[in-house]
Design a protein around this motif. Structure first.
Motif, PDB file in Angstrom:
ATOM      1  N   THR A 429       0.811  -1.219   0.000  1.00  0.00           N
ATOM      2  CA  THR A 429       0.000   0.000   0.000  1.00  0.00           C
ATOM      3  C   THR A 429       0.842   1.266   0.000  1.00  0.00           C
ATOM      4  O   THR A 429       0.380   2.321   0.369  1.00  0.00           O
ATOM      5  N   THR A 433      -2.063   6.001   1.170  1.00  0.00           N
ATOM      6  CA  THR A 433      -2.915   6.106   2.354  1.00  0.00           C
ATOM      7  C   THR A 433      -2.994   7.547   2.813  1.00  0.00           C
ATOM      8  O   THR A 433      -1.993   8.250   2.920  1.00  0.00           O
ATOM      9  N   ASP A 437      -7.970   6.591   6.092  1.00  0.00           N
ATOM     10  CA  ASP A 437      -7.421   5.391   5.473  1.00  0.00           C
ATOM     11  C   ASP A 437      -6.071   5.038   6.075  1.00  0.00           C
ATOM     12  O   ASP A 437      -5.749   3.866   6.270  1.00  0.00           O
ATOM     13  N   TRP A 441      -5.083   1.673   8.041  1.00  0.00           N
ATOM     14  CA  TRP A 441      -3.940   0.892   7.564  1.00  0.00           C
ATOM     15  C   TRP A 441      -2.964   0.619   8.710  1.00  0.00           C
ATOM     16  O   TRP A 441      -2.477  -0.500   8.876  1.00  0.00           O
ATOM     17  N   GLN A 445      -1.920  -3.044  10.229  1.00  0.00           N
ATOM     18  CA  GLN A 445      -0.534  -3.519  10.213  1.00  0.00           C
ATOM     19  C   GLN A 445      -0.048  -3.913  11.604  1.00  0.00           C
ATOM     20  O   GLN A 445       0.583  -4.972  11.772  1.00  0.00           O
ATOM     21  N   SER A 461       4.344   3.031   4.242  1.00  0.00           N
ATOM     22  CA  SER A 461       3.227   3.914   3.883  1.00  0.00           C
ATOM     23  C   SER A 461       3.653   5.094   3.012  1.00  0.00           C
ATOM     24  O   SER A 461       2.812   5.766   2.410  1.00  0.00           O
TER      25      SER A 461
END
Length: 497
Positions: A429, A433, A437, A441, A445, A461
């Motif tokens: 990802t 993000t 969001d 995320w 994680q 990220s």
């Protein structure tokens, strides 16, 4: 069943019901005692049953000349030839002025129950309406049952510290919204107090080493396995832990499952070849209830032009044949109770055993339902098979003149869970993000990778380290336990306002 075996004809206190397993014997064989003692062994090793002496195969009531003497002989031979001694009830009943003997053998807990004679030691099991010698796999299963154990509960030779469980943790978090606490490995029966994995633990590990725990998926070209110049249009050999097997099998089925649609005056009707929720229930059962003692046999999903067949190794518990049973009244017997409980915790199955209804009822509820759309079930000594007819073909047989269209299949990500959650692999990802969001995320994680560092989160990220730390500080339900590299993250329940 025959009318005469109803309690009203054989006595109001007959020790069996119309659904009890039974064998009919015209007389008590005294020279060939194995002919009926093998059924005593099989009934004791299974769910129990009855031997009915004085009845011909065509249900004619013959009667016994001296039922009392026969009863004494039966009792004596069971004591001599069956070890351990099973619990039995032996009754003399009078029907049509003739005496019958009813021997009720209770299903036992001290399995296996052996027949001793002819210089051999044999144990028998019930397969359909026959009593047959147990093979090596069936014998192992009886030994485990006698020890009040199961294959999945047995300790393996592998240590917990040598295996990863990211897929299990990922699915647990996706379903429950909580991190998978380390204590759950023991409470779920995946590891013992010495740190040794059970076979259930091995089956749930990311890199499951058990060769028999695989799924072979094939989309065949035609209606047989040799349907054309290209035999298989799509295939996959799926390995890994049970969560991976389930998710990737369903991904294969989705990409090979076409959907038809047609218009009605006020709505658009869609008809899939196979109803996903029903197929998933079958795949879940195939993985949770298969016989893992059987070597060299795996779960198979074979998709043909006109049907989908899901094959699972192993008979039904107690040897019953599902094609002879009422599908609405099948008892829930779990061959692998540890795996079944874990699947329940992951949201894949229910503890109350309503699987058969979840396979059939959604299809019956369809507005275009026809009987020929229902799946068929088959079992024998070696397998349990479910066959789903292609519902589009079934529908088109009776609606040949309706103009139809097909929905294009969307690409399916092999790592997705049933809720559409990503598979938890790091690095997928990066740079994408923002805002809420990003919070979701990060939460995901740290739940799946409790030892991940804030530096790693920032790198994955594409955000700055200060941004990651600031976002975590605003999420009080994410807590770091311990200090430095020896600590870990925990995701706790959010406090409701």
């Amino acid at each position: 069943e025959s009318e005469w075996i109803q309690p009203s004809r054989v006595g109001g206190n007959a020790p069996f019901s119309p659904t009890t397993e039974y064998d009919k014997k015209q007389e008590v064989e005294r020279r060939k005692v194995k002919s009926w003692l093998k059924s005593v062994s099989a009934f004791a090793n299974g769910g129990g049953g009855c031997l009915l002496f004085g009845i011909a195969d065509d249900d004619t009531i013959i009667g016994l000349t001296d039922a009392k003497a026969d009863a004494e002989f039966i009792s004596q031979k069971i004591k001599e030839r069956i070890d351990p001694m099973p619990q039995i009830d032996l009754k003399i009943e009078r029907v049509e002025d003739k005496e019958l003997l009813i021997l009720h053998v209770h299903g036992g807990e001290d399995t296996p129950y052996y027949y001793i004679g002819d210089n051999v030691l044999e144990t028998f099991v019930r397969i359909g309406n026959e009593s047959v010698v147990a093979d090596s796999t069936e014998h192992k299963r009886l030994v485990l049952r006698g020890r009040n154990s199961s294959f999945d509960a047995r300790p393996s030779d592998e240590m917990f510290e040598d295996y990863a469980f990211s897929k299990l943790r990922s699915r647990y978090y996706a379903w429950n919204g909580l991190s998978f606490d380390k204590k759950l490995y023991r409470s779920f029966g995946l590891v013992d107090n010495k740190g040794i994995l059970t076979y259930a633990g091995l089956l749930m590990a990311d890199e499951c080493p058990l060769r028999q725990s695989r799924v072979f998926c094939t989309r065949w070209n035609g209606k047989t396995k040799a349907g054309g110049s290209i035999d298989a249009l799509d295939s996959a050999e799926i390995t890994g832990g049970l969560v991976t097997l389930l998710e990737d099998t369903m991904s294969f089925i989705r990409r090979n499952n076409r959907t038809l649609w047609y218009k009605e005056p006020m709505q658009r009707i869609e008809i899939p070849q196979y109803m996903e929720r029903c197929v998933m229930e079958v795949v879940v059962n195939a993985l949770a209830h298969r016989d893992y003692l059987i070597q060299g046999s795996e779960v198979h999903v074979d998709i043909y032009d006109d049907r989908m067949v899901v094959y699972s190794p192993g008979s039904m518990p107690e040897g019953r044949l599902i094609q002879t049973m009422n599908l609405e009244d099948i008892p829930s017997v779990r061959r692998n109770p540890v795996i079944a409980d874990i699947f329940a915790q992951l949201g894949y199955m229910e503890r109350k055993g309503s699987g058969m209804g979840k396979i059939i009822n959604p299809i019956k509820a369809l507005p275009y339902f026809e009987e020929k759309m229902l799946p068929s079930f088959f079992s024998d000594r070696a397998q349990f098979t479910v066959t789903f007819p292609n519902m589009i073909l079934a529908w088109q047989e009776t609606h040949p003149d309706i103009e139809v269209n097909f929905v294009e299949n969307e690409d399916v990500t092999q790592g997705g869970t049933q809720d559409g959650t990503q598979d938890g692999t790091q690095g997928g990802t990066q740079g994408g993000t923002q805002g809420d969001d990003l919070d979701k995320w990060i939460e995901y994680q740290v739940a799946v990778y409790p030892t991940i560092t804030t530096e790693e989160l920032a790198s994955l990220s594409g955000k700055g380290l200060r941004t990651i730390k600031r976002r975590i500080a605003k999420m009080p339900h994410i807590v770091y336990i311990g200090s430095g590299y020896s600590g870990h993250w925990e995701v706790r329940k959010k406090e409701r306002l």
